[in-house]
Design a protein around this motif. Sequence first.
Motif, short mmCIF file in Angstrom:
data_model
loop_
_atom_site.label_atom_id
_atom_site.label_comp_id
_atom_site.label_asym_id
_atom_site.label_seq_id
_atom_site.Cartn_x
_atom_site.Cartn_y
_atom_site.Cartn_z
N ASN A 1 0.81 -1.23 0.00
CA ASN A 1 0.00 0.00 0.00
C ASN A 1 0.84 1.28 0.00
OD1 ASN A 1 -2.29 -1.57 0.09
ND2 ASN A 1 -2.55 -1.40 2.32
N GLN A 2 2.14 1.16 0.26
CA GLN A 2 2.97 2.35 0.42
C GLN A 2 3.91 2.62 -0.75
OE1 GLN A 2 1.97 4.08 2.88
NE2 GLN A 2 0.81 2.37 3.69
N SER A 3 3.95 1.73 -1.75
CA SER A 3 4.90 1.95 -2.84
C SER A 3 4.34 1.39 -4.15
CB SER A 3 6.25 1.32 -2.51
OG SER A 3 6.16 -0.08 -2.51
N THR A 4 5.08 1.55 -5.24
CA THR A 4 4.52 1.36 -6.58
C THR A 4 4.46 -0.09 -7.06
OG1 THR A 4 6.72 1.75 -7.51
CG2 THR A 4 5.24 3.65 -7.36
N ASN A 5 5.26 -0.98 -6.48
CA ASN A 5 5.29 -2.35 -7.01
C ASN A 5 4.35 -3.28 -6.25
OD1 ASN A 5 6.13 -4.36 -8.82
ND2 ASN A 5 8.26 -3.70 -8.70
N ASP A 6 4.18 -4.51 -6.79
CA ASP A 6 3.20 -5.47 -6.28
C ASP A 6 3.87 -6.42 -5.29
OD1 ASP A 6 1.30 -7.39 -5.84
OD2 ASP A 6 0.98 -7.90 -7.95
N PHE A 7 3.76 -6.11 -4.00
CA PHE A 7 4.40 -6.94 -2.98
C PHE A 7 3.63 -8.22 -2.70
CE2 PHE A 7 6.99 -3.28 -2.32
CZ PHE A 7 8.16 -3.76 -1.74
N GLN A 8 2.32 -8.17 -2.91
CA GLN A 8 1.52 -9.35 -2.56
C GLN A 8 1.75 -10.52 -3.51
OE1 GLN A 8 -2.47 -7.80 -1.91
NE2 GLN A 8 -1.96 -7.28 0.20
N SER A 9 2.42 -10.27 -4.63
CA SER A 9 2.74 -11.38 -5.55
C SER A 9 4.11 -12.00 -5.23
CB SER A 9 2.73 -10.87 -6.99
OG SER A 9 3.82 -9.99 -7.20
N ASN B 1 -1.93 -2.90 -11.99
CA ASN B 1 -3.09 -3.77 -11.73
C ASN B 1 -3.30 -4.10 -10.26
OD1 ASN B 1 -3.32 -3.99 -14.56
ND2 ASN B 1 -1.85 -5.68 -14.59
N LYS B 2 -2.48 -3.55 -9.38
CA LYS B 2 -2.52 -4.04 -8.00
C LYS B 2 -3.56 -3.32 -7.13
CE LYS B 2 0.89 -1.25 -5.55
NZ LYS B 2 1.92 -1.34 -4.53
N GLY B 3 -4.19 -2.30 -7.65
CA GLY B 3 -5.18 -1.59 -6.83
C GLY B 3 -4.58 -0.39 -6.14
N CYS B 4 -5.24 0.04 -5.08
CA CYS B 4 -4.95 1.33 -4.47
C CYS B 4 -3.63 1.34 -3.69
CB CYS B 4 -6.09 1.68 -3.52
SG CYS B 4 -6.05 3.39 -3.01
N TYR B 5 -2.86 2.42 -3.87
CA TYR B 5 -1.68 2.69 -3.06
C TYR B 5 -1.43 4.20 -3.12
CZ TYR B 5 0.80 2.84 -7.57
OH TYR B 5 1.19 3.16 -8.85
N ILE B 6 -0.56 4.68 -2.27
CA ILE B 6 -0.27 6.12 -2.25
C ILE B 6 0.24 6.56 -3.62
CG2 ILE B 6 1.30 7.87 -1.30
CD1 ILE B 6 1.17 6.38 1.34
N GLY B 7 -0.40 7.58 -4.21
CA GLY B 7 0.02 8.10 -5.50
C GLY B 7 -0.55 7.36 -6.70
N GLN B 8 -1.32 6.30 -6.45
CA GLN B 8 -1.80 5.43 -7.54
C GLN B 8 -2.68 6.16 -8.56
OE1 GLN B 8 -5.29 4.00 -7.41
NE2 GLN B 8 -5.05 2.94 -9.35
N GLU C 1 9.01 3.25 -22.74
CA GLU C 1 7.91 2.56 -23.46
C GLU C 1 6.69 2.48 -22.56
OE1 GLU C 1 8.25 1.62 -26.62
OE2 GLU C 1 10.29 2.37 -26.61
N TYR C 2 5.53 2.60 -23.19
CA TYR C 2 4.30 2.27 -22.46
C TYR C 2 4.12 0.76 -22.59
CZ TYR C 2 2.62 6.99 -21.72
OH TYR C 2 2.48 8.28 -21.28
N PRO C 3 4.30 -0.01 -21.51
CA PRO C 3 4.18 -1.45 -21.62
C PRO C 3 2.74 -1.88 -21.91
CG PRO C 3 4.44 -0.82 -19.33
CD PRO C 3 4.55 0.44 -20.13
N LEU C 4 2.57 -2.98 -22.65
CA LEU C 4 1.22 -3.48 -22.92
C LEU C 4 0.58 -3.94 -21.63
CD1 LEU C 4 1.93 -5.48 -26.20
CD2 LEU C 4 0.81 -3.27 -25.98
N THR C 5 1.36 -4.62 -20.81
CA THR C 5 0.86 -5.05 -19.49
C THR C 5 1.98 -4.90 -18.51
OG1 THR C 5 1.54 -7.33 -19.87
CG2 THR C 5 -0.71 -6.77 -20.47
N ASN C 6 1.61 -4.65 -17.28
CA ASN C 6 2.58 -4.64 -16.20
C ASN C 6 1.83 -4.99 -14.92
OD1 ASN C 6 4.55 -4.24 -14.30
ND2 ASN C 6 5.18 -2.23 -15.08
N GLY C 7 1.98 -6.23 -14.51
CA GLY C 7 1.26 -6.68 -13.32
C GLY C 7 1.84 -6.08 -12.08
#
Length: 330
Positions: free
Chosen positions: A45-53, A231-238, A324-330
Amino acid sequence: MLTSAIDNKNASAIQAAREGVAVSDRTHWGRIRISDDDRIRFLHNQSTNDFQSLKSGQGCDTVMVTSTARTIDLVTAYVLDDAVILLVSPNRCQLLMQWLDRYIFFADKVKLTDITEETTTLSLIGPQSHGIIEKLGAGNLIGQPDGNHILVDGVIVAVGSGLAIPGYTLILPIAEKQLLWDKILEWGAVELSDRSWEMLRILQGRPTPDRELTDDYNPLEVGLWQTVSFNKGCYIGQETIARLNTYKGVKQYLWGIRLSAAAEPETLITIGEEKVGKLTSYTNTPDGHFGLGYIRSKAGGVGLKVQVGDTVGEIVSIPFVSHEYPLTNG
């Protein structure tokens, strides 16, 4: 004569990082241990990457951002069985400890510990670093993704040099540093000074606080797409980052700039009379003068000729960032 000797030493270290193996003492970087039951959800919830994965033994780069998605620091996280270790930029540990603490609420089971003084970080940089990793008993990490790590005799051995060059990062108790440092040099690594690291950082385009990471820029402008999950949902700055991505609204990008002479950071970058950006970092390298700077998207990219104060520059790509704008970024 002294300057020449220092330059030769730097040149040898840079060459070792590119073609052989160099070792960088990153003890002055900060280290934060985050523990207790809610640590993964909290960091998610506090940063840009997906920790839950992420599972234990994995890691990632992530960006700490403000509520309006302005950059605070680029952080590397290592997920252990019972904690997450954050490797943070020099002079950023105290600020991040205070910033993270603000978001721990009464019911949250999250504990922050500054472990900077009791630990050290060493980075092996270069294509021949695999040989040293085998000698350390961590050869099964070879070929694994950045951030993956194992524990060997109390040392966290992780894939990734901190730059866009093959390598590994070691985190260990400070008391064991000298013994390991001597072994690594004995095994053929060349010492990379702080000055040489800074030179490589700029050539690679790794952003740093107070230069490329400030209140003026967001992670997409920096080019840190690999650190952002859309795709991870809400976080600060999202919300801000999602809007920029959805509407392709990135108005400026970080680029490398090959320069004809020295230039001061903060110098305006122009084309004719038009201001198109600002220089953020500068270094003199064995291959000539080089800088990093933000350039307006509409002005152009690789090959663009610009004026940096009294100096002529040409825009070049840098390996650490992507535009680049990636097509997907989980």
